[in-house]
Design a protein around this motif. Structure first.
Motif, PDB file in Angstrom:
ATOM      1  N   VAL A 189      58.623  58.292  48.018  1.00  0.00           N
ATOM      2  CA  VAL A 189      57.298  58.797  48.397  1.00  0.00           C
ATOM      3  C   VAL A 189      56.205  58.121  47.571  1.00  0.00           C
ATOM      4  N   ALA A 190      56.402  58.012  46.265  1.00  0.00           N
ATOM      5  CA  ALA A 190      55.402  57.383  45.401  1.00  0.00           C
ATOM      6  C   ALA A 190      55.181  55.921  45.786  1.00  0.00           C
ATOM      7  N   TRP A 191      56.272  55.210  46.098  1.00  0.00           N
ATOM      8  CA  TRP A 191      56.166  53.809  46.490  1.00  0.00           C
ATOM      9  C   TRP A 191      55.421  53.663  47.812  1.00  0.00           C
ATOM     10  N   MET A 192      55.720  54.542  48.776  1.00  0.00           N
ATOM     11  CA  MET A 192      55.039  54.501  50.064  1.00  0.00           C
ATOM     12  C   MET A 192      53.555  54.791  49.921  1.00  0.00           C
ATOM     13  N   VAL A 193      53.196  55.717  49.056  1.00  0.00           N
ATOM     14  CA  VAL A 193      51.782  56.031  48.827  1.00  0.00           C
ATOM     15  C   VAL A 193      51.075  54.829  48.207  1.00  0.00           C
ATOM     16  N   SER A 194      51.744  54.149  47.282  1.00  0.00           N
ATOM     17  CA  SER A 194      51.125  52.966  46.670  1.00  0.00           C
ATOM     18  C   SER A 194      50.924  51.865  47.708  1.00  0.00           C
ATOM     19  N   LEU A 195      51.868  51.717  48.642  1.00  0.00           N
ATOM     20  CA  LEU A 195      51.698  50.745  49.720  1.00  0.00           C
ATOM     21  C   LEU A 195      50.513  51.114  50.611  1.00  0.00           C
ATOM     22  N   ALA A 196      50.405  52.385  50.961  1.00  0.00           N
ATOM     23  CA  ALA A 196      49.307  52.831  51.816  1.00  0.00           C
ATOM     24  C   ALA A 196      47.955  52.625  51.137  1.00  0.00           C
ATOM     25  N   ASP A 197      47.902  52.847  49.828  1.00  0.00           N
ATOM     26  CA  ASP A 197      46.648  52.635  49.100  1.00  0.00           C
ATOM     27  C   ASP A 197      46.255  51.158  49.109  1.00  0.00           C
ATOM     28  N   ARG A 198      47.254  50.276  49.121  1.00  0.00           N
ATOM     29  CA  ARG A 198      46.981  48.831  49.117  1.00  0.00           C
ATOM     30  C   ARG A 198      46.700  48.280  50.516  1.00  0.00           C
ATOM     31  N   HIS A 199      47.445  48.776  51.511  1.00  0.00           N
ATOM     32  CA  HIS A 199      47.400  48.157  52.833  1.00  0.00           C
ATOM     33  C   HIS A 199      46.689  48.994  53.896  1.00  0.00           C
ATOM     34  N   GLY A 200      46.292  50.193  53.548  1.00  0.00           N
ATOM     35  CA  GLY A 200      45.526  51.029  54.457  1.00  0.00           C
ATOM     36  C   GLY A 200      46.381  51.905  55.352  1.00  0.00           C
ATOM     37  N   ARG A 201      45.951  53.143  55.536  1.00  0.00           N
ATOM     38  CA  ARG A 201      46.664  54.085  56.399  1.00  0.00           C
ATOM     39  C   ARG A 201      46.254  53.866  57.849  1.00  0.00           C
ATOM     40  N   ILE A 225      40.578  57.436  54.677  1.00  0.00           N
ATOM     41  CA  ILE A 225      40.468  56.833  56.003  1.00  0.00           C
ATOM     42  C   ILE A 225      41.846  56.575  56.581  1.00  0.00           C
ATOM     43  N   ILE A 226      42.033  56.979  57.838  1.00  0.00           N
ATOM     44  CA  ILE A 226      43.227  56.636  58.606  1.00  0.00           C
ATOM     45  C   ILE A 226      42.743  55.889  59.839  1.00  0.00           C
ATOM     46  N   PHE A 227      43.055  54.620  59.931  1.00  0.00           N
ATOM     47  CA  PHE A 227      42.586  53.815  61.042  1.00  0.00           C
ATOM     48  C   PHE A 227      43.362  54.122  62.309  1.00  0.00           C
ATOM     49  N   LYS A 228      42.700  53.946  63.451  1.00  0.00           N
ATOM     50  CA  LYS A 228      43.350  54.122  64.738  1.00  0.00           C
ATOM     51  C   LYS A 228      44.282  52.950  65.001  1.00  0.00           C
ATOM     52  N   GLU A 229      45.023  53.057  66.105  1.00  0.00           N
ATOM     53  CA  GLU A 229      45.932  51.965  66.486  1.00  0.00           C
ATOM     54  C   GLU A 229      45.153  50.676  66.726  1.00  0.00           C
ATOM     55  N   THR A 230      43.925  50.803  67.218  1.00  0.00           N
ATOM     56  CA  THR A 230      43.114  49.615  67.509  1.00  0.00           C
ATOM     57  C   THR A 230      42.204  49.340  66.329  1.00  0.00           C
ATOM     58  N   THR A 231      41.007  49.876  66.350  1.00  0.00           N
ATOM     59  CA  THR A 231      40.076  49.695  65.235  1.00  0.00           C
ATOM     60  C   THR A 231      39.335  51.004  64.990  1.00  0.00           C
TER      61      THR A 231
END
Length: 235
Positions: A189-201, A225-231
């Motif tokens: 979970v911690a690793w996945m959160v760090s990835l999301a912080d770097r690459h965006g949700r 921010i959680i981006f949509k499938e498009t933009t």
């Protein structure tokens, strides 16, 4: 003097012998001997994990909360028993290894989707920059790539992140393999959160409604921010 029984050793031996017999069977499938699962608790019981805190731990068997991934109760070997595994009870929904990971990630704004093929069952997530991660588990024998076996049979969790759309291609592979479910799942979970912080949700079309709602709740409470499938960010 009568030798004192070692109930835990008997349970482990019976389980291991049953697993070996199950996988070495070459006859008709209907005659295959069943695997055994160690159970504890009330009624039909819940699968428990063998996670002693020391060599002489009197309570080495652990019942996990399937929603939070935390250890709730500990048992002696005398309080446990073995039960055969068949198609009716193979998947214990509230105890599958992925359940608490999905739920914890969703509360961090990361609602994963699931998929499967002949090789096993996996969870996947596409980040805002189009990089991807898949993760799954293996049972205590290392024989199943699955997110559906119970916590009591946890062996390890593994994940693979890759970025292929934007050169240079990159990837990271991690194994969370202490054999302790609380430690391994928390590290994932911690690793996945760090990835999301770097690459965006990013919104996942095939995530469950429950996990999507939890992720959107994270967005509202944190201003993330959680981006949509498009933009553009999801609402």
């Amino acid at each position: 003097m009568t030798k004192r029984r070692n109930h835990t050793r008997e349970l482990i031996t019976a389980r291991d012998k049953a697993y070996q017999a199950h996988h070495q069977h070459h006859g008709d499938a209907q005659d295959r001997p069943p695997k055994l699962r160690v159970m504890a608790g009330f009624g039909p019981g819940i699968p428990v994990a063998y996670e002693p805190r020391s060599k002489s731990d009197p309570l080495p068997w652990v019942e996990y909360n399937g929603d939070t991934g935390t250890a709730e109760f500990r048992y002696t070997g005398r309080e446990c028993w073995t039960a055969p595994v068949d198609r009716r009870n193979e998947v214990v929904v509230r105890q599958i290894v992925a359940r608490s990971v999905y739920q914890r990630l969703a509360t961090e704004g990361i609602a994963c989707a699931g998929w499967g093929d002949r090789a096993g069952t996996y969870a996947c997530y596409t980040f805002a920059d189009d990089s991807e991660v898949t993760w799954s588990g293996t049972d205590r024998y290392g024989a199943e790539v699955s997110n559906h076996h119970p916590i009591g049979e946890h062996g390890s969790l593994g994940a693979h992140w890759r970025q292929r759309e934007q050169p240079p291609c990159a990837e990271e592979v991690f194994d969370f393999a202490t054999g302790n479910y609380a430690a391994d799942s928390a590290a994932l979970v911690a690793w996945m959160v760090s990835l999301a912080d770097r690459h965006g949700r990013r919104h996942q079309e095939h995530a469950t409604a429950e996990d999507t709602a939890a992720a959107l709740s994270w967005q509202k409470s944190t201003g993330g921010i959680i981006f949509k499938e498009t933009t553009g960010p999801a609402h």
